[in-house]
Design an enzyme around this catalytic site. Structure first.
Site, short mmCIF file in Angstrom:
data_model
loop_
_atom_site.label_atom_id
_atom_site.label_comp_id
_atom_site.label_asym_id
_atom_site.label_seq_id
_atom_site.Cartn_x
_atom_site.Cartn_y
_atom_site.Cartn_z
N ALA A 315 0.82 -1.22 0.00
CA ALA A 315 0.00 0.00 0.00
C ALA A 315 0.86 1.27 0.00
O ALA A 315 0.53 2.24 -0.68
CB ALA A 315 -0.94 -0.02 1.19
N ASP A 333 -7.00 0.59 5.85
CA ASP A 333 -7.34 -0.36 6.92
C ASP A 333 -6.18 -1.34 7.15
O ASP A 333 -6.31 -2.54 6.91
CB ASP A 333 -8.63 -1.10 6.53
CG ASP A 333 -9.15 -2.00 7.64
OD1 ASP A 333 -8.73 -1.82 8.79
OD2 ASP A 333 -9.99 -2.87 7.34
N CYS A 373 -6.05 -0.63 14.23
CA CYS A 373 -6.51 -1.70 15.14
C CYS A 373 -5.45 -2.00 16.18
O CYS A 373 -5.44 -3.07 16.77
CB CYS A 373 -6.92 -2.94 14.35
SG CYS A 373 -5.64 -3.59 13.30
#
Ligand code: SAH
Length: 429
Positions: A315, A333, A373
């Site tokens: 990414a 994400d 997260c």
């Protein structure tokens, strides 16, 4: 790592004495499982537990009375000998006791059936499953009074992960309970990377019960998905992001012009992309570094007659080489950057850089949907990271929405250790 809900109505009742054949056969008190041992807390250290916190930290323990084997169930008392509850014990852990119950009841097969039924009642109150959504979390560890166990349902299959030795000793009972309460065609066990070694138990990814299948079909908000618990990441799907995926669909549908260019980084099964495509996005690009994920995204696109360009790439690299200001909605994400406290500084830098790169590809008026997260990075800290990223990118952002895991990921109140996922929706000026 998630939490426990003290549900008075489900736990006030005492367990019926061994009556069903299931209870008889497992007895629930095999060596190293249930015990008469007592863990006594230090003076003044019981307060969080009285208020619903499900964990005992090692420095809160005064003494252990009786023989407590690693992994067994013990009774927890405050310093004055008052009963707090019963929990799973592991002297080698930083968290030697994780509460299973707040009443003095035996832990046995019937206990797991009661816990699963209570978890199911909560999901039924949320209309899960429904005609639109058959993929949901049925057991969220402490949030459902089963510390160390998560159980996800995918259509007619279920997949569980165990993260503590104590819970691993009750596999047979909870797999039977799953069969009794849910009757899935397949029950998968998925090894939770790292926990088994730390806690000291054997974990493998396998079919634990029922029919052996590589793939199971399910629905999320009407979108067709196929899950591969034996091959995938997590239990097979990242169910915690369902509310944010649905929100992305709504935002794309509401976009003033039909031509909304969407970039979904760390796409995995393509859930964000599929929502965007269905809502009428003009162009959807999904990026993931896993070849398997890219194949799955393409299959999902086809199954849902959606046009998605799936790209196998890192990414960071993708964003570095993308055209500036070329997307109207960007989703980020990533996997956990901060695994432990010592990683915090590097993780913060990583998130800042990633978000700055994402902001650079946002067109003026775009929406950035950014997640973390890492439990070690709190919600306020994550907003600071976004602010620092905006400064780096020379852009201005306004937070328009904060999201987290869906309601099928319940937690006990005040259990900050269970709060890990933060999602910020930001308008990019
Ligand atoms: N957004 C997904 C879940 C993402 S999970 C959903 O809604 O279902 C994180 C994903 O990041 C995994 O699929 C993993 O393969 C991918 N990943 C990990 N490192 C990556 C990297 N450096 N570049 C791109 N993808 C990466």
């Amino acid at each position: 790592m998630v939490g426990y809900v003290y549900n008075a109505s489900m736990s006030r009742k005492r367990a019926t004495p061994a009556s069903s054949s299931l209870t008889d056969s497992s007895a629930g008190s095999g060596p190293g499982r249930d015990s008469a041992a007592k863990v006594v807390l230090r003076q003044g250290r019981a307060r969080p537990l009285w208020f619903g916190h499900p964990w005992v930290y090692a420095n809160a323990v005064d003494r252990v009375e009786g023989a407590a084997e690693v992994g067994c169930v013990v009774t927890l008392l405050d310093h004055d000998g008052r009963f707090i509850g019963r929990g799973i014990y592991n002297s080698r852990s930083q968290i030697p006791v994780r509460l299973l119950t707040r009443i003095d009841e035996p832990i046995d097969a019937a206990f797991f059936v009661r816990r699963l039924r209570a978890a199911q009642a909560l999901r039924l109150a949320l209309a899960l499953p429904s005609a639109q959504t058959t993929a949901y979390r049925l057991v969220n560890s402490e949030g459902d009074g089963l510390p160390g166990l998560v159980l996800d349902v995918f259509g007619d299959a279920a997949a569980y992960q165990v993260s503590t030795l104590g819970m691993a000793l009750w596999r047979q009972e909870f797999v039977s309970a799953i069969a009794e309460v849910l009757a899935p065609a397949t029950v998968y066990e998925v090894a939770a990377g790292g926990f088994a070694e730390v806690e000291g138990f054997a974990a493998e990814t396998r079919v634990a019960a029922g029919e052996t299948r590589q793939r199971v079909a399910c629905l999320e908000d009407g979108i067709r998905l196929e899950v591969e618990p034996l091959q995938g990441q997590k239990t097979g799907l990242f169910l915690d992001q369902r509310p944010s995926r649905m929100r992305v669909g709504q935002l794309v549908a509401a976009a003033p012009k039909k031509f909304c260019r969407v970039l979904d980084c760390y796409a995995y099964a393509g859930g964000f992309s599929l929502q965007a495509a269905r809502a009428g996005a003009g162009e959807v690009t999904a990026v993931d570094s896993s070849a398997r994920a890219v194949v799955r995204i393409e299959a999902h696109a086809q199954a849902n007659t959606a046009h998605i360009r799936a790209v196998e790439a890192d990414a960071f690299r993708f964003l570095e080489t993308a055209t500036p200001h070329s997307y109207d909605l960007v989703v980020i994400d990533p996997p956990k950057f901060a695994r432990a406290r010592k990683d915090l500084e590097a993780a913060t830098k990583g998130y800042e850089r990633l978000n700055a790169l994402a902001l650079a590809v946002c067109a003026p008026g775009a929406i950035l949907v950014t997640s973390s997260c890492s439990q070690n990075i709190g919600p306020v800290e994550f907003e600071r990271i976004l602010a620092a990223a905006a400064r780096q990118a020379g852009r201005e952002v306004r937070i328009i929405e904060r999201q987290g895991p869906g309601p099928d990921h319940p937690l006990p109140p005040g259990f900050g250790e269970g709060q890990y996922l933060k999602v910020l929706f930001a308008y990019v000026v």
